[in-house]
Design an enzyme around this catalytic site. Sequence first.
Site, mmCIF file in Angstrom:
data_model
loop_
_atom_site.group_PDB
_atom_site.id
_atom_site.type_symbol
_atom_site.label_atom_id
_atom_site.label_comp_id
_atom_site.label_asym_id
_atom_site.label_seq_id
_atom_site.Cartn_x
_atom_site.Cartn_y
_atom_site.Cartn_z
ATOM 1 N N HIS A 4 -19.633 16.483 -23.644
ATOM 2 C CA HIS A 4 -18.435 17.070 -23.211
ATOM 3 C C HIS A 4 -18.567 18.627 -23.258
ATOM 4 O O HIS A 4 -17.818 19.362 -22.263
ATOM 5 C CB HIS A 4 -17.345 16.506 -23.803
ATOM 6 N N ARG A 64 -8.108 16.284 -18.556
ATOM 7 C CA ARG A 64 -8.440 15.639 -20.005
ATOM 8 C C ARG A 64 -7.605 16.236 -21.137
ATOM 9 O O ARG A 64 -7.816 17.391 -21.641
ATOM 10 C CB ARG A 64 -9.961 16.070 -20.198
ATOM 11 N N ARG A 78 -5.012 11.935 -18.242
ATOM 12 C CA ARG A 78 -5.577 10.993 -18.857
ATOM 13 C C ARG A 78 -5.169 10.746 -20.229
ATOM 14 O O ARG A 78 -5.042 11.877 -20.787
ATOM 15 C CB ARG A 78 -7.186 11.160 -18.754
ATOM 16 N N GLU A 97 -14.983 2.438 -16.720
ATOM 17 C CA GLU A 97 -16.130 3.293 -17.119
ATOM 18 C C GLU A 97 -16.816 2.202 -18.105
ATOM 19 O O GLU A 97 -17.947 2.969 -18.922
ATOM 20 C CB GLU A 97 -15.543 4.584 -17.870
ATOM 21 N N ASN A 107 -19.681 8.969 -16.174
ATOM 22 C CA ASN A 107 -20.591 9.649 -17.197
ATOM 23 C C ASN A 107 -20.849 8.367 -18.167
ATOM 24 O O ASN A 107 -21.762 8.256 -18.689
ATOM 25 C CB ASN A 107 -19.565 10.515 -17.677
ATOM 26 N N ASP A 108 -19.473 7.681 -18.528
ATOM 27 C CA ASP A 108 -19.709 6.603 -19.590
ATOM 28 C C ASP A 108 -20.080 5.378 -19.027
ATOM 29 O O ASP A 108 -20.973 4.651 -19.668
ATOM 30 C CB ASP A 108 -18.201 6.243 -20.203
ATOM 31 N N CYS A 166 -14.403 9.897 -10.544
ATOM 32 C CA CYS A 166 -13.969 11.424 -11.324
ATOM 33 C C CYS A 166 -15.161 11.562 -12.425
ATOM 34 O O CYS A 166 -15.135 12.430 -13.213
ATOM 35 C CB CYS A 166 -12.691 11.291 -12.142
HETATM 36 C C1 PEP Z 1 -16.320 9.488 -17.402
HETATM 37 O O1 PEP Z 1 -16.640 8.857 -18.471
HETATM 38 O O2 PEP Z 1 -16.974 9.503 -16.430
HETATM 39 C C2 PEP Z 1 -15.453 10.398 -17.431
HETATM 40 C C3 PEP Z 1 -14.916 11.162 -16.298
HETATM 41 O O3 PEP Z 1 -14.533 10.773 -18.527
HETATM 42 P P1 PEP Z 1 -15.146 11.375 -19.834
HETATM 43 O O4 PEP Z 1 -16.527 12.285 -19.441
HETATM 44 O O5 PEP Z 1 -14.170 12.460 -20.373
HETATM 45 O O6 PEP Z 1 -15.660 10.668 -21.020
HETATM 46 MG MG MG Z 2 -15.436 8.614 -19.964
#
Ligand code: PEP
Ligand code: MG
Length: 768
Positions: free
Chosen positions: A364, A471, A507, A606, A629-630, A677
């Site tokens: 992050h 976020r 979110r 995710e 990302n996750d 996203c």
């Molecule tokens: C993701 O997981 O892709 C996402 C957008 O959320 P974060 O990066 O805040 O976990």
């Molecule tokens: Mg995420």
Amino acid sequence: MLASLRAIVQEVNSARSLPEVLTIIVTEVRSAMQAGVCSAYLFDETDQRYVLMATEGLRQESIGNVRLGMREGLVGLVAAKQEPLNLEDADQHPNFAYFEETGESPFHSFLGVPIIHHRKVLGVLVLQQETQRRFASEEEAFVVTVCAQLSGAIAHAEATGALRQLASAGRGKSREAIFQGIASSPGVGIGRAVLVSSSTDLSAVPERFTKDPAAEIKIFLEALKATKRDMRNLGDGLASKLSEEEFALFEVYIRMLDDRSLVREVKDAIKQGRAATSAWSSVILKHVRTFKKMDDPYLRERAADVNDLGRRVLGYLQAKDTEQTSLPRRIVLVGEDLSATALADIPVSRLVGIISLKGSSNSHMAIVGRALGIPTVMGAVNLPWTELEGQELIVDGSTGEVISRATRTVRRNYVQRQREERQFNKDLEKLRDIPCHTPDGKRFSLWVNTGLRQDTLQSLKSGAEAVGLFRTEIPFLMRSSFPTEDEQIEIYREQLVAFSPRPVTMRTLDIGGDKDLPYFPIEEENPFLGWRGIRISLDHPEIFLVQIRAMLRASEGINNLRIMLPMISNIPELERALQLIDRAYGELTEEEGYSIKRPLIGAMIEVPAAVYQVKEIGRRVDFLSVGTNDLTQYLLAVDRNNPRVADLYHTLHPSVLRALKSIIEQASSVKCQLSICGEMAGDPLSVVVLLGLGYETFSMSASSLMRVKSMLLNVSCKDAEILARRALKMPDSNAIYKFMAEALNQPEVAKLLSATPKRRTETSKLIA
Ligand code: PEP
Ligand code: MG
């Protein structure tokens, strides 16, 4: 053996220089093995030979003088074959090379074990015995374990030592040192290091100096007094629950803090110019090491008490750290494990670079760096960060390099690059008002991800059509307690008003994983698989309901709110969250008389489980958004925050692409709106694959938006579909990346690709 191993590892980890590390290893391993000789040879990059760096048992004069070529002698052989060599009579081996100056003639048996770090041979650890016998297999296993465990510490000490040597060799002149990390937010930043030390770990205290020793001594004495008071209170509070012996320990602690020689030692170090935090930590660490070496097990155990006491005093000292006040004009923020909380203490307008030793390009902190358009390097594991306070650093967020003491020529080149990048970004800004259509007329939408106050302005300037992900945990991270409902309303309303009438997707709190609130710490063995996101919200409806109420109330009269739920992995948790939202909405509108338009509610896809239930989830919500990302970390079983496995984290992995294809097919079949996203949406190369898979709405950091737009204005949807179809058939991510980079290597887009962070694979050369 296990106890010796633990002791050696502990001692090595608290050593501060390469010679110290190696001396501990050879001394301790020789003693644990009861061998005649233990020596450490390390590879010298300049000389391309293995050099004897430390020994117990051979003549000390030979250190630095015995040098062996790549395949020379038994040491060269062990390194070349990358496996242990265990001989009862070394002199009979055809590779044996004799060095008279070592005095090694009486030693016959030989055990050599390679020291390997991240697939690279750093050197060889050698044991020798007078008696002609092979080392036992348990002994061999022990040395292999020591080498495997300590290779990281050796690599780190080597890199740190290189910087120190260069610094002293330079005698004031500029001597360059380059450290490699993970490219995480593109661009070049040049500024002075400001260190952030978030923990009270005594060995991670930044080396700081003071011009006002008297003031530092006062702070030190006050910290001692406060700690003694704490100890007294703690002891008194626990008096009825402790045995006499345990109670006496508190008195021992207080006496330690009263110890005149300890206080004097620290005061002397401060008088010599060191800040109280540095002086205290180095003196305490020295005492911890002394206790650890004691033969008496009772006294050895006291090392932990001294360490604990040291940390308590350090906590007070850090709270009073006065030297932080005069911040440089251009700040490069440096820390061991930086998180967005670090931004709360500095003027973000002066921030030109971010460096974290831990974390990776999908952590992050890296995402925040990209959101702010600040060059960022994560996972710079070998950076001797505690020694860099105030030094000028160059942060190359496109290659992952950090340069200290750059030569004039190198610095000039980077300044030139900064100029070119500024011009490039200016040129891209001209695309702002061009409609979002591919050359063959396909409409696409570009949204932004926000979170920080500072990135709102940039997002507004970027011409984004909506906020695809706000976020909310980021404003939570910047505080010292949970914000109240009214405080949250203020935060959310500012965001909703700024973007109105464009939609804003908020979110709900997504903490856990690598996002720890300072006032709500979550200690878990496996935080990414633990208590995260919606799981925490559902377990704490009092926190969740306040957040939902605040979002709804903030949207009154603006009507552009969308609410999104993170980390959904099953239908019951989605339904429970929807019920709570309904309840909050009902209470506000029916019981409390607010006139609020019902917002659209969505869920993130995710977690792999959600990929297989897109239809079921899609039927229950108004929209879906893919968090790549996750999703990538869970599909590939690669921690997004761990620099050690960063090379395995690929959003273009065939399995990720297949999951993305399945998600869009399922979402279309239930006619559910879909966007993406994750950071993948902000990568100009990946976005072409996404377009080819059928995605049309991309939400990303504001700083990526123009690059992505420039790419999509140049690539037809038809071509993207053909490329995505071919990519889906390829066996691995490197092949896909190479294929896409070559296919897109037209003059208009090549420059774009070279301006995005490089992948740490051989294919990155293709687009460099
Ligand atoms: C993701 O997981 O892709 C996402 C957008 O959320 P974060 O990066 O805040 O976990
Ligand atoms: Mg995420």
